[in-house]
Design an enzyme around this catalytic site. Sequence first.
Site, PDB file in Angstrom:
ATOM      1  N   GLU A   1      42.295  37.908  51.552  1.00 17.54           N
ATOM      2  CA  GLU A   1      41.130  37.524  52.356  1.00 17.54           C
ATOM      3  C   GLU A   1      41.322  36.133  52.955  1.00 17.54           C
ATOM      4  OE1 GLU A   1      37.666  38.147  49.938  1.00 17.54           O
ATOM      5  OE2 GLU A   1      37.993  40.304  49.810  1.00 17.54           O
TER       6      GLU A   1
ATOM      7  N   GLU B   1      41.369  46.465  48.022  1.00 15.73           N
ATOM      8  CA  GLU B   1      40.251  46.073  47.159  1.00 15.73           C
ATOM      9  C   GLU B   1      39.049  46.923  47.517  1.00 15.73           C
ATOM     10  OE1 GLU B   1      40.221  41.865  46.422  1.00 15.73           O
ATOM     11  OE2 GLU B   1      38.050  41.847  46.214  1.00 15.73           O
TER      12      GLU B   1
END
Length: 800
Positions: free
Chosen positions: A415, A492
């Site tokens: 991220e 994820e």
Amino acid sequence: MKKAYLILFFVSTLTQAFSQRISKDFNADWKFYLGDDSTLRYEIKDLQKLQEVQLPHDWSILGDFSEKHPTTSQQGALPTGMGWYAKTFDVPVSQNGQKIYVEFDGVYRNATVYVNGKKIGFWPYGYTSYRYDLSDDLKYGQQNYIAVRVDNSEQPSSRWYTGSGIYRNVRLVSTNPIAVDHWGTFVRSEKITKKSANVLLDVSLRNDAPVAEKAKVVSAIIDASGKMVAQAVNYLNLDDSLKTTTQKFKVSQPQLWSPEHPYLYTVKTQVFIGAKQVDAYDTPLGIRSFSFDAKKGFFFNGQPMKILGVCMHHDLGAIGAVVNESAIKRQLRILKEMGTNAIRISHNPPSTEFLKACDEMGFLVMDEAFDMWRKKKNKFDYHQEFDEWHERDLKAMVLRDRNHPSIFMWSVGNEIREQFDESGTKIIKQLVDIVKQYDPTRPVTTAMTEMEADKNFIAKANNMDIYGFNYKHKLYPTLPGAFPGKSFLATETASALETRGVYVQPQDTVQLWPATSKNKYMENLNGNWTVTAYDNVAAYWGTTHEESWLAVKNKPYMAGLFVWSGFDYLGEPHPFNYPARSSYYGIVDLAGFPKDVYYMYQSEWTNKPVLHLLPHWNWKEGQKVDVWAYYNQADEVELFVNGVSQGVKRKSRNEAHVSWPVVYKTGEIKAVSRKNGKVVLSKEIRTTGAANQLHLAAEENSIKADGKDLAFVTISVLDKQGLAVPDAMNNVYLSVEGGAEIVGVDNGYQANLQSFQAHHINLYNGKALVILKANKSGKATLKASAPGLQTATFNIDLTK
């Protein structure tokens, strides 16, 4: 003449023994000081203020929870600060002329090492392994002194619990001046068939001798039974400080490594200068192949395979960041039983012990380097070191880990905020190039969040092998069009929230806690910082376990998924603030007790028959209760309440459970699963009586008395009929007689502020955990007592 020959042989053998590689455990007999004292660089003056410790050591886990700690609850509300480690050690005169190294597997963080008062090195990243050459700074035949200053004072530095100190293993290694370099081999296999496999081994030799030499490198592949199956001999002119040779082998009828059959070979390498052996070095080998297909997903050893993975942080619950093989293998056993075949290490390099266990137990591993690049997520996180250190840290990760057959891909970020601007395009190219320089055989990815191609600047570099995306499962169908020809992995998923054993009624809608990013924390709706264990609450960016799995299950172009997360972990207690101090995301709680959703995955990811029924059956008469069942290997499930059928339910293609709204009546509920009309499994849950007696049950009946091996003992409460009481919250007092000691207690409750080192623990929803270790062989007895309950004891053997 014969006598002279024997003497010559003895001297040669003696010299050879001293000249070869010796790796010594360097964990024992350290002194520790919590605080900063620069005089410890030179010597220990005041023994009274120092604590004797054995490494690995995490001083944070030994502290008290407090909302005043600058780590905040995001890092577990535990203390950090500064600390010093120091010890004395001897190096014999016979090793003068050898190369002597100290190897650190991981120190959190900002570790400065001093030997005999001299600064040897500094390494800021808390997850990287490294070594220092001590050869020129030692006193041979005399006492030497080593000190390590650890600075973890700048906070907040992370989004999860890091621990503090020398929390991984340390070794003292001596080699000949001519030896295999640090992490100096690289093995890989190719052209794999049932009949044969080609194996290539790069061996890099370091020459610190004063003259050039010619070396003979002999390597043999040894199978699991100890039999040699292939051999290669190469000659190498050591006319430079570092030279590499490539050896080629052919293995007939190879045993392939896989999650179902984790078969390991060992490559044993010997280095000779003339007739004298100067080094020996072992490299693990797993022969396997894998590939990604943009339309069909993932293939392993030529067969289609769905990646059924979970994300894992590095802490081990009640023992904190301390690396321990028993605790690691326990976590992996629990996940293996669930059907997990892959682990994503988040978001940093793992311990070597973790990777070794994955090799041996059969897990694919995504090895991840960084949680951020230049743009910070916390004020004092790795963004401060990225520019100066990222190349060294990434190189160290790849070189150390590339021989593990469990590792099937590299991740260089999670991220990353640079995905939203042009700097991301430049940086990702640099990072992928670094990885490919040291390992061109495995794919590289980054876990991204931006699924619109024109907004994702990391993807615009077009140099990643696999596109990993976190969350936003409803956009999966758009990925093949947005990124044509690419392979996809859900790196994820979920971020669903549960507290083990908590069942809030009714449970007929999915809720996001909090609903949007406008609210940082959720109100304490249940009054005790808990979330229902029914799978219907998630963070606003995620969704339920069931929905996120089904979003991947039936899409062949999605190679698989990594669920956030396998276990609860210390820190990041979303959706609550303090006193919550550990996460709610885990499929398994912090103590290692599965939550109910564990059985959803087990029913979907394994072929073993599964029938799991929830909740417990201790309610108020007449109360409305939702009953759920996870099942497989069956067409239908029928529920009975006190013998009366509540109907037959069948899962649709878009469901992973069935449910019934029923009215509670004291007695029992019973579920029966059937296939083609025949009973597969049945499961009963009965109303229990009052708590009557404590019960102790261990996962092992003996442990090694080596100060490392651990025993995990579950405490529960039974009624007079021997049924486990599901809502027991008794405070249990613990004591041990014999050679064992308590090193941790936990109950899995995310807002439990009792010390992990206490000798008492409150049960939470009927369970708690005690962790034992031993330093002396013999026997030990654990005793558990609580007011008003029958005492329980457990005997354990402590073996040599």
